[in-house]
Design a protein around this motif. Structure first.
Motif, PDB file in Angstrom:
ATOM      1  N   ALA A  16      13.449  60.183  42.500  1.00 36.17           N
ATOM      2  CA  ALA A  16      14.809  60.079  43.048  1.00 36.17           C
ATOM      3  C   ALA A  16      15.498  58.809  42.569  1.00 36.17           C
ATOM      4  N   LEU A  17      14.762  57.697  42.558  1.00 35.55           N
ATOM      5  CA  LEU A  17      15.332  56.426  42.095  1.00 35.55           C
ATOM      6  C   LEU A  17      15.809  56.550  40.649  1.00 35.55           C
ATOM      7  N   LYS A  18      14.988  57.150  39.811  1.00 34.31           N
ATOM      8  CA  LYS A  18      15.342  57.298  38.396  1.00 34.31           C
ATOM      9  C   LYS A  18      16.564  58.193  38.233  1.00 34.31           C
ATOM     10  N   ARG A  19      16.611  59.291  38.984  1.00 39.44           N
ATOM     11  CA  ARG A  19      17.731  60.227  38.853  1.00 39.44           C
ATOM     12  C   ARG A  19      19.033  59.588  39.318  1.00 39.44           C
ATOM     13  N   VAL A  20      18.973  58.833  40.414  1.00 41.79           N
ATOM     14  CA  VAL A  20      20.182  58.181  40.917  1.00 41.79           C
ATOM     15  C   VAL A  20      20.674  57.134  39.922  1.00 41.79           C
ATOM     16  N   ARG A  21      19.749  56.338  39.398  1.00 43.80           N
ATOM     17  CA  ARG A  21      20.126  55.327  38.412  1.00 43.80           C
ATOM     18  C   ARG A  21      20.812  55.974  37.204  1.00 43.80           C
ATOM     19  N   LEU A  22      20.193  57.027  36.675  1.00 39.64           N
ATOM     20  CA  LEU A  22      20.762  57.687  35.507  1.00 39.64           C
ATOM     21  C   LEU A  22      22.117  58.316  35.825  1.00 39.64           C
ATOM     22  N   GLY A  23      22.243  58.869  37.028  1.00 35.33           N
ATOM     23  CA  GLY A  23      23.510  59.457  37.430  1.00 35.33           C
ATOM     24  C   GLY A  23      24.629  58.428  37.442  1.00 35.33           C
ATOM     25  N   LEU A  24      24.342  57.237  37.965  1.00 38.18           N
ATOM     26  CA  LEU A  24      25.343  56.165  38.009  1.00 38.18           C
ATOM     27  C   LEU A  24      25.658  55.646  36.604  1.00 38.18           C
ATOM     28  N   ILE A  25      24.617  55.560  35.763  1.00 35.84           N
ATOM     29  CA  ILE A  25      24.827  55.102  34.380  1.00 35.84           C
ATOM     30  C   ILE A  25      25.701  56.090  33.618  1.00 35.84           C
ATOM     31  N   LEU A  26      25.375  57.379  33.731  1.00 32.47           N
ATOM     32  CA  LEU A  26      26.159  58.399  33.037  1.00 32.47           C
ATOM     33  C   LEU A  26      27.600  58.413  33.526  1.00 32.47           C
ATOM     34  N   SER A  27      27.772  58.307  34.834  1.00 32.39           N
ATOM     35  CA  SER A  27      29.114  58.303  35.399  1.00 32.39           C
ATOM     36  C   SER A  27      29.942  57.153  34.830  1.00 32.39           C
ATOM     37  N   ASP A  28      29.319  55.986  34.699  1.00 29.26           N
ATOM     38  CA  ASP A  28      30.022  54.832  34.172  1.00 29.26           C
ATOM     39  C   ASP A  28      30.374  55.025  32.697  1.00 29.26           C
ATOM     40  N   LEU A  29      29.420  55.570  31.929  1.00 32.21           N
ATOM     41  CA  LEU A  29      29.683  55.816  30.511  1.00 32.21           C
ATOM     42  C   LEU A  29      30.806  56.820  30.316  1.00 32.21           C
ATOM     43  N   VAL A  30      30.797  57.863  31.118  1.00 33.14           N
ATOM     44  CA  VAL A  30      31.829  58.899  31.010  1.00 33.14           C
ATOM     45  C   VAL A  30      33.213  58.316  31.264  1.00 33.14           C
ATOM     46  N   PRO A  60       6.590  65.563  52.354  1.00 29.53           N
ATOM     47  CA  PRO A  60       7.235  64.265  52.623  1.00 29.53           C
ATOM     48  C   PRO A  60       8.230  63.903  51.525  1.00 29.53           C
ATOM     49  N   ALA A  61       9.431  63.518  51.937  1.00 26.15           N
ATOM     50  CA  ALA A  61      10.450  63.121  50.958  1.00 26.15           C
ATOM     51  C   ALA A  61      10.009  61.889  50.176  1.00 26.15           C
ATOM     52  N   GLU A  62       9.126  61.067  50.795  1.00 24.41           N
ATOM     53  CA  GLU A  62       8.703  59.822  50.155  1.00 24.41           C
ATOM     54  C   GLU A  62       7.951  60.071  48.845  1.00 24.41           C
ATOM     55  N   MET A  63       7.332  61.248  48.715  1.00 29.17           N
ATOM     56  CA  MET A  63       6.579  61.527  47.497  1.00 29.17           C
ATOM     57  C   MET A  63       7.500  61.666  46.279  1.00 29.17           C
ATOM     58  N   PHE A  64       8.803  61.790  46.513  1.00 29.83           N
ATOM     59  CA  PHE A  64       9.764  61.916  45.414  1.00 29.83           C
ATOM     60  C   PHE A  64      10.547  60.620  45.196  1.00 29.83           C
ATOM     61  N   ALA A  65      10.068  59.516  45.790  1.00 25.43           N
ATOM     62  CA  ALA A  65      10.819  58.253  45.750  1.00 25.43           C
ATOM     63  C   ALA A  65      11.087  57.785  44.321  1.00 25.43           C
ATOM     64  N   GLU A  66      10.051  57.766  43.480  1.00 24.77           N
ATOM     65  CA  GLU A  66      10.215  57.266  42.113  1.00 24.77           C
ATOM     66  C   GLU A  66      11.155  58.162  41.311  1.00 24.77           C
ATOM     67  N   ASP A  81      22.219  47.654  40.609  1.00 21.24           N
ATOM     68  CA  ASP A  81      21.543  47.800  41.904  1.00 21.24           C
ATOM     69  C   ASP A  81      21.691  49.247  42.343  1.00 21.24           C
ATOM     70  N   THR A  82      20.622  49.831  42.882  1.00 27.88           N
ATOM     71  CA  THR A  82      20.645  51.247  43.249  1.00 27.88           C
ATOM     72  C   THR A  82      20.868  51.411  44.746  1.00 27.88           C
ATOM     73  N   PRO A  83      21.896  52.156  45.162  1.00 27.50           N
ATOM     74  CA  PRO A  83      22.158  52.366  46.588  1.00 27.50           C
ATOM     75  C   PRO A  83      21.014  53.108  47.272  1.00 27.50           C
ATOM     76  N   LYS A  84      20.507  52.515  48.338  1.00 25.34           N
ATOM     77  CA  LYS A  84      19.389  53.124  49.068  1.00 25.34           C
ATOM     78  C   LYS A  84      19.770  54.472  49.656  1.00 25.34           C
ATOM     79  N   SER A  85      21.024  54.593  50.103  1.00 30.52           N
ATOM     80  CA  SER A  85      21.457  55.842  50.732  1.00 30.52           C
ATOM     81  C   SER A  85      21.431  56.999  49.743  1.00 30.52           C
ATOM     82  N   LEU A  86      21.839  56.740  48.502  1.00 36.67           N
ATOM     83  CA  LEU A  86      21.830  57.803  47.497  1.00 36.67           C
ATOM     84  C   LEU A  86      20.411  58.203  47.123  1.00 36.67           C
ATOM     85  N   VAL A  87      19.511  57.222  47.070  1.00 30.25           N
ATOM     86  CA  VAL A  87      18.116  57.524  46.760  1.00 30.25           C
ATOM     87  C   VAL A  87      17.508  58.374  47.875  1.00 30.25           C
ATOM     88  N   ALA A  88      17.809  58.024  49.122  1.00 24.98           N
ATOM     89  CA  ALA A  88      17.291  58.793  50.260  1.00 24.98           C
ATOM     90  C   ALA A  88      17.803  60.227  50.222  1.00 24.98           C
TER      91      ALA A  88
END
Length: 445
Positions: A355-369, A347-353, A312-319
């Protein structure tokens, strides 16, 4: 102090904090006393204003600040003790009056998700290989030659010859022309120029324009129809047909420098001549190839990781990431000199997709590390900096430049960390080697 936590959803939590207002009494008294030393009032010397006046002026403000500070202190202390992994900053909502004996706050926050890593062994990635041949080196040298091209009038004798007996404009020639265009007999904006210069075959002009110029000699003129494409950038003429008259002022042939030691010297090769130049060209192509292959592999690995991991992706981090990307886009416009870039609506909303991908990958990488001890070591960081610095004239100065700035060092650390993840991934997944030419490799997205 009392703490109650409530689960509001997948990652959303609410904690209720309670504490006695009396616990803030001494801090409140000290804060008011300090403010009283600077308060000015008619008839009183500085620092001698009665407590009642200080209370009236600052009492509510001090209560507000102290209660928020206390709630924040309690929250972070509780989160640390309970080992709560916060995904962002909490939002504090007061639920009691400022003068209540029992102060109550609700803190809303998100926690970091559990990351479920998929099975790497079932995945396949492509690793490209490329050998730099003499033909690729020849092409690169030819590009360097074209960067030093200069032009001579056709038919005029000079130190490099006269360009041949044919003085008509040919592909690759530089022409200087006057032209005027008319639609229904009327000139239009942007359709006229004098001493206009361009090179035939570079695609700068529309095909009909170049075709009409080919074969003309200096002093000759020609009138021809030109149909503008429907999607032409000039909307006032898009889809229309104009009659152009061109007059050639001069035709100049291209002279490319010979590939000799003088040419190598012009590129900064002070010793070794053409042989050394070709060696350096090959080294540059090898570096570019390595960078390209690594980039393509990294992109594919990240896509595969994103597809096989569940979280699950934290909304606050995506924002937060959306805002960061929007600000980065603004800074890019400013650096490019775009007018009014500071005030341009982004508009920040134009980067929503993204941002979501970057946050997801950041959390995945952090967990793998964390799971596989893939953090960047000091030796790896140094090796990466040394490799990048080796491409510059003064490597030691570049190394100092990296180590003098924590932000630049962090960028290198993140790069090494990503490389560690890629190596780990490819050690588990199936890797398919695929040989490509340098040209084929450069065309891949």
């Amino acid at each position: 102090m009392a703490v109650q936590i409530e689960n509001l959803g997948q990652l959303d939590r609410k904690v209720t904090l309670e504490f006695a207002r009396a616990d803030l009494a001494k801090a409140r008294e000290d804060r008011l006393a300090k403010l009283g030393k600077t308060l000015k009032a008619p008839g009183f010397r500085p620092g001698k204003v009665p407590k009642s006046m200080v209370e009236k002026q600052y009492g509510m403000q001090v209560d507000f600040e102290l209660q928020f500070d206390k709630a924040s202190e309690l929250f972070y202390g509780w989160a640390q003790n309970e080992k709560i992994l916060l995904a962002g900053q909490p939002r504090f909502d007061p639920k009691s009056e400022l003068d209540a004996d029992n102060v109550v706050f609700e803190a809303y926050f998100e926690v970091l998700p559990d990351v479920k890593i998929g099975d790497f062994t079932k995945l396949e990635v492509t690793k490209y290989t490329t050998d730099i041949s003499d033909a690729e080196i020849d092409r690169a040298v030819d590009v360097l030659r074209k960067q030093q091209v200069h032009y001579h009038p056709r038919g005029e004798a000079g130190p490099h010859g006269n360009g041949g007996e044919n003085t008509a404009a040919q592909a690759g020639d530089q022409v200087v022309i006057d032209f005027v265009g008319k639609i229904d007999g009327v000139e239009f904006a942007g359709g006229k120029a004098e001493n206009f210069e361009y090179v035939l075959g570079e695609g700068r002009m529309l095909p009909e324009f170049e075709a009409a110029t080919l074969g003309l000699k200096a002093g000759e003129s020609k009138t021809f129809p030109l149909s503008f494409p429907a999607d032409y950038h000039g909307k006032e003429v898009a889809g229309k047909t104009a009659d152009f008259t061109i007059t050639v002022k001069s035709v100049n042939w291209a002279h490319l420098p010979a590939i000799d030691d003088a040419f190598a010297l012009s590129l900064g090769v002070t010793e070794g001549g053409v042989t050394k130049m070709r060696q350096e060209v090959k080294e540059n192509l090898d570096r570019e190839t390595k960078r390209r292959i690594t980039s393509l592999l990294k992109g594919e690995v990240m896509e595969k990781l994103n597809s096989i991991c569940e979280l699950d992706t934290p909304k606050s981090l995506v924002a937060q990431e959306q805002e960061r990307l929007a600000e980065s886009a603004r800074q890019d416009l400013i650096q490019r000199g775009i007018p009014n870039a500071k005030d341009a609506p982004i508009p920040a909303e134009m980067f929503a997709e993204q941002a979501l991908k970057r946050v997801r990958l950041g959390l995945i990488l952090s967990d793998l590390v964390k799971q596989h001890n893939l953090a960047a070591t000091a030796d790896q960081i140094k090796a990466e900096i040394d490799e990048q610095a080796a491409t510059y004239e003064d490597p030691k100065e570049v190394v100092r430049w990296f180590y003098s700035n924590p932000s630049r060092l962090k960028d290198i650390e993140n790069l090494v960390l990503e490389n560690n993840v890629i190596q780990f991934f490819t050690s588990q997944a199936k890797v398919v080697d695929k040989a490509l030419s340098f040209e084929e490799l450069s065309k891949l997205n």
